[in-house]
Design an enzyme around this catalytic site. Structure first.
Site, short mmCIF file in Angstrom:
data_model
loop_
_atom_site.label_atom_id
_atom_site.label_comp_id
_atom_site.label_asym_id
_atom_site.label_seq_id
_atom_site.Cartn_x
_atom_site.Cartn_y
_atom_site.Cartn_z
CE1 TYR A 17 -3.50 2.73 0.70
CE2 TYR A 17 -2.01 3.42 2.46
CZ TYR A 17 -3.09 3.67 1.65
OH TYR A 17 -3.78 4.85 1.77
CD GLU A 39 -8.64 7.06 4.84
OE1 GLU A 39 -8.71 7.12 6.10
OE2 GLU A 39 -7.56 6.97 4.25
CD1 TRP A 47 -4.04 2.06 5.43
CD2 TRP A 47 -6.20 2.56 5.63
NE1 TRP A 47 -4.56 2.19 4.16
CE2 TRP A 47 -5.89 2.51 4.26
CE3 TRP A 47 -7.51 2.85 5.98
CZ2 TRP A 47 -6.82 2.72 3.26
CZ3 TRP A 47 -8.45 3.07 4.98
CH2 TRP A 47 -8.10 3.01 3.64
#
Length: 164
Positions: A17, A39, A47
């Site tokens: 990522y 999000e 995350w």
């Protein structure tokens, strides 16, 4: 070797990522809607939790096509709340559906949600030069303005930290 931010750690998913997505300007409407939803799902979580469930989200939310998500009904909410491939939080699931409605209204009102979002930074990516994690602010004037604007348009789970 790519120089990585400390937060990327060593998890292969996080590293991928960081190296391929994080900080890369994104102007694809569907991908931006997906990021907004993910999000929001991440709020209060790490995350990496969302990255690990991203494919489950893509499947459960039909590729994050706003028109399809906006058409979800109570049966879809029940289906989503039973899906272990996503974070099963009613407020976050309902926010994603509501955000699809808000996204479509924004498109009807101003034309391009993408241009509207990019307008908060003058249409150009910001290039910061932080030297340490503790220098990075949790929010900025632009992210506060974006958050206020989107919330006034009916978006949920889009605070200034998420907008940043």
């Amino acid at each position: 070797m790519t120089e990585r931010c400390e937060w990327a750690g060593s998890d292969p998913l996080y590293v991928a990522y960081h190296d391929a997505e994080w900080g890369v300007p994104l102007r694809d409407p569907r991908a931006l809607f997906e990021l907004l939803c993910l999000e929001g799902a991440q709020a209060g979580l790490a995350w990496i939790t969302i990255l690990r469930k991203r494919e489950g989200y893509r499947r459960a939310f039909h590729g994050f096509e706003p028109e399809r998500v906006a058409a979800f009904d109570a049966a879809d909410v029940s289906r989503l709340l039973a899906d272990p491939g996503i974070v099963r939080n009613r407020a976050k699931v309902e926010a994603a559906i509501g955000n699809a409605h808000a996204w479509l209204r924004l498109a009807d009102e101003i034309g391009s949600p993408v241009d509207h979002l990019w307008g908060f930074v003058g249409g150009l990516p910001l290039q910061n030069a932080w030297q340490a994690l503790d220098e990075i602010p949790a929010e900025t004037d632009a992210s506060r303005a974006m958050s206020r604007d989107l919330r006034s348009r009916g978006f949920r789970f889009i605070g200034p930290t998420i907008a940043y």
